[in-house]
Structure formats: C-alpha cells, structure tokens
Design an enzyme around this catalytic site. Structure first.
Site, PDB file in Angstrom:
ATOM      1  N   GLY A 187       0.605  -0.870  -0.170  1.00 34.99           N
ATOM      2  CA  GLY A 187       0.130   0.149  -0.351  1.00 34.99           C
ATOM      3  C   GLY A 187       0.954   1.152   0.385  1.00 34.99           C
ATOM      4  N   ALA A 188       0.368   2.013  -0.741  1.00 30.10           N
ATOM      5  CA  ALA A 188       1.249   3.461  -1.517  1.00 30.10           C
ATOM      6  C   ALA A 188       1.780   3.723  -0.010  1.00 30.10           C
ATOM      7  CB  ALA A 188       0.426   4.464  -2.406  1.00 30.10           C
ATOM      8  N   ASP A 242      -1.793   4.806  -6.389  1.00 28.34           N
ATOM      9  CA  ASP A 242      -0.020   4.832  -5.921  1.00 28.34           C
ATOM     10  C   ASP A 242       0.371   5.932  -6.504  1.00 28.34           C
ATOM     11  OD1 ASP A 242      -1.688   1.721  -5.602  1.00 28.34           O
ATOM     12  OD2 ASP A 242       0.151   1.607  -4.196  1.00 28.34           O
ATOM     13  N   ASN A 286      -2.749   2.910 -10.140  1.00 24.24           N
ATOM     14  CA  ASN A 286      -3.359   1.774  -8.968  1.00 24.24           C
ATOM     15  C   ASN A 286      -3.198   0.608  -9.120  1.00 24.24           C
ATOM     16  OD1 ASN A 286      -3.936   2.436  -5.859  1.00 24.24           O
ATOM     17  ND2 ASN A 286      -6.517   1.088  -6.991  1.00 24.24           N
ATOM     18  N   LYS A 287      -3.425   0.019  -8.636  1.00 25.19           N
ATOM     19  CA  LYS A 287      -3.876  -2.015  -8.962  1.00 25.19           C
ATOM     20  C   LYS A 287      -4.484  -1.555  -9.839  1.00 25.19           C
ATOM     21  CE  LYS A 287      -1.775  -3.894  -6.437  1.00 25.19           C
ATOM     22  NZ  LYS A 287      -0.740  -4.625  -7.108  1.00 25.19           N
TER      23      LYS A 287
HETATM   24  O1  MRU Z   1       0.780  -3.583  -4.264  1.00 26.08           O
HETATM   25  P1  MRU Z   1       0.221  -3.035  -3.422  1.00 26.08           P
HETATM   26  O2  MRU Z   1      -0.931  -4.143  -2.935  1.00 26.08           O
HETATM   27  O3  MRU Z   1       1.028  -2.638  -2.837  1.00 26.08           O
HETATM   28  O4  MRU Z   1      -0.695  -1.785  -4.298  1.00 26.08           O
HETATM   29  C1  MRU Z   1      -1.398  -1.973  -3.030  1.00 26.08           C
HETATM   30  C2  MRU Z   1      -3.154  -0.580  -3.814  1.00 26.08           C
HETATM   31  O5  MRU Z   1      -2.414  -0.398  -5.473  1.00 26.08           O
HETATM   32  C3  MRU Z   1      -3.167   0.627  -3.322  1.00 26.08           C
HETATM   33  O6  MRU Z   1      -4.198   0.593  -4.014  1.00 26.08           O
HETATM   34  C4  MRU Z   1      -2.600   1.437  -3.553  1.00 26.08           C
HETATM   35  O7  MRU Z   1      -1.517   1.722  -2.104  1.00 26.08           O
HETATM   36  C5  MRU Z   1      -3.217   2.445  -1.969  1.00 26.08           C
HETATM   37  S1  MRU Z   1      -3.662   2.560  -0.582  1.00 26.08           S
HETATM   38  C6  MRU Z   1      -4.149   3.861   0.147  1.00 26.08           C
END
Ligand code: MRU
Length: 349
Positions: free
Chosen positions: A53-54, A242, A252-253
C-alpha cells in the site's frame, strides 16, 4: 490482537532502533506483527509485500532509512550519512510505482542532511522525522476521509479495488478512510470488494479489515465487476492511488482501469482518495514505471499451480486510469473535481 482498524497502526517505530509491522502476507488467517532492526529487513518486507500500500510503504521505507542511522556504528557524521544514503538507495530499488516510497525516503534523508551537529543529532533528526511522518499520514487520512464522506449518501453501495484501507497506510486508510468517515457521520455504507487477483488484496485484506470493523461487505470475483454495475448494484466507486501524475493520470492496483471504464459506461461516479504524498507533480503519465511482479503470482493460487508450464505470462502490478474517467479526487487539502487534470495544481502545491 483484537484492535479495531479505526485506530490500529500498520507500521510503527517502537523505541530506539525497531520498526514493527503487521505481516500482511499472513492475513487473514493470522494477525501478527513482525519486528525489524535493519534497513535490509525493511527492504525485503516491502519487496515481499509484508507491508504494502503506497502510504504504508512510504513511511516504512523512511523508517528503514532511520534504522540505518540507529543501527550504525559510525563515529563521524560523514560516515553516518554515507550509510544513510546507501540505505536510501537500497530502499529506492524495492518497488518502482508508488511515489510515496520515494517521497518518504527523500523526506527523511533531507531531515538528516539538514540536522545541525554530529552523529547523535543526525540520529535524533531521523527518528523525529519518521515519527512525524507516521502521525501526519493518519491525520491526512482522517481529513481526506471527511472530504470524501460528503460525496457519500446514507445507504450507498460503494465498490473499491485492492486494499486502500488502514492496512495500506499507517492507519485509517484512504478509500476505506472515506467509508470510515462516512460511517462516523452516521451514514450506512456497504462495500463491494473485488478479490483483486493475483495477490488478492481485496479478498485477503479489504474483506478482513472491513468485516472486522463491522462493515457490510460483499466479496466478488474480479470478473463480476461489469455485471454488478450493469445490474445496478453499485452506486459509487472509491479507490486509492499509488501515484497521481501532474496530468491527472491515476496509477493504482491492476484492475482499477477496467473498474473505471465500466463505471463510466454505467454512469457510476469514480472517485480516488489519496493524500498529497501520492501526487507526483514532477512527472507526466508516460514517465511512470509500472512494476512487473513474479509470474508465480499468476500461475498459482496460493501454493497450487493452476496453469500449465511453458506458457507466456504477464504480471503488471498496476495500471493507469486517465483523468477523463475520474469524477473527483479526495485529498486532505480538499476535493479535486473533474476535470481533475486542470485542477490538481491549484489544490496540491
Ligand atoms: O501492490 P500493493 O498492494 O502495494 O498495491 C496497493 C494499491 O494499489 C493500493 O490501492 C494503493 O496503494 C492505494 S493504498 C492507500
């Protein structure tokens, strides 16, 4: 552990020279914390998504840099700074997409560089800065949560993607922070949670943190997103980010883009919740690296292999949603409404 995710901390600096993190690879079966006393340990945790998570990896990486300072045996300031900069370099190489990682590392290195005095003063500056960053992250999430909550109505059914909750931040969450803030205002909001293959952050983490806090949530397979919208079962979408570039593109994801396209097709508002630390005002969308992760994540479900050997496999971990698909971005500095690409600069300075 029985704490609520309204107040729980995902990442914490615990006394001199130790960082604790919830091990997100063990969820939902076990809610356990791991302890780290070296920057290399933190880098490995970021790579393996023990912490993910970012905003969470931004603060964790900064704490990794601070650990390099507290663990160092350097006698001079110059020696210490060399070790701090080497740790920063190592941590920068862990994951490329979330800008918070680079933001966190740069900020703590800056604090060390500008500290006056010798070795002890630099160590003190590192530790103070990471403490501030952790508190500021939680505070930003509460603020942006209240900004976004105004866009939610009592009874809304909200779809999200991945986990942009307390687990993806130091605490409270971004997209789920909006849901939390709405519920603190007395609104009942239900959440639809796509499983988010291949790492399953939706099924493993979002469903866990929401159900644990008593929210009504419905888990769906990623392939059900379009059908849920077509049959009128989604009022709004809220996702995290992200990296948001200065031209308004949201990284984002993986899967977020298809959720955004489908939301647009069905007239469902598509909102993004992100703190200022997620904005990259120095880059445009074509300058962002999308992480490719191990193919193992795709050819396996859990430990079981589900695909034949000898095939091609791609595993991009993030995707890009262009500004025209974004109805509004919620930041702690206020809402950025459509057209977001033209309004970012006036809100995030
Ligand atoms: O690969 P990850 O689990 O680190 O990816 C996380 C995401 O894409 C979240 O949606 C993003 O970081 C927003 S978190 C507040």
């Amino acid at each position: 552990l029985r704490e609520s995710f309204f107040t729980l901390r995902t990442v914490a600096w615990v006394g001199e020279g130790r960082v604790e993190m919830i091990d997100q690879t063990a969820l939902p079966q076990r809610l356990v914390r791991r302890s780290f006393d070296s920057w290399e340990g933190v880098a490995d945790a970021i790579r393996r998504m023990v912490v993910r998570g970012a905003p969470a990896i931004g603060v964790a990486a900064a704490m990794g840099v601070a650990l390099a300072g507290t663990a160092s045996k350097a006698r001079t300031r110059a020696e210490l700074m060399k070790e701090v900069e080497a740790a920063a370099e190592g941590l920068r190489r862990t994951r490329p997409t979330a800008v918070n990682l680079f933001w966190g590392i740069d900020r703590v290195v800056r604090a060390a560089r500008s500290a006056e005095g010798g070795v002890e003063e630099v160590r003190g500056a590192l530790v103070r800065e990471v403490g501030r960053m952790a508190e500021e992250d939680v505070d930003a999430n509460h603020r942006l949560g209240r900004v976004g909550a105004k866009y939610l109505a009592d009874g809304d059914v909200v779809m999200t993607q991945c986990n942009a909750g307390a687990l993806a931040t130091v605490g409270y969450g971004t997209a789920l922070g909006v849901v939390r803030a709405a519920s603190e205002e007395g609104k009942c909001v239900k959440v639809i949670v796509p499983e988010t293959r291949p790492a399953l952050q939706g099924a493993r983490l979002t469903a866990f943190e929401l159900s644990r806090d008593g929210f009504h949530c419905t888990l769906i397979s990623d392939t059900a997103v379009g059908s849920m919208m077509q049959t009128g079962r989604v009022d709004k979408v809220i996702v995290g980010a992200d990296r948001i570039t200065r031209d308004g593109h949201v990284f984002n994801k993986i899967g977020t883009y298809q959720v955004a396209v489908l939301a647009n097709r069905h007239g469902v508002p598509f909102y993004v919740a992100a703190p200022a630390s997620t904005f990259d005002l120095t880059r445009t969308h074509d300058q962002v690296v999308i992480e490719e992760r191990a193919v193992d994540e795709v050819v396996r479900v859990g430990r079981r292999r589900i695909a034949p050997r000898g095939i091609g496999v791609a595993n991009p971990a993030f995707d890009r949603t262009p500004p025209e698909l974004v109805s509004a971005i919620f930041s702690e500095r206020g809402p950025i409404e459509s057209p977001v690409d033209r309004k970012i600069a006036s809100v995030i300075r």
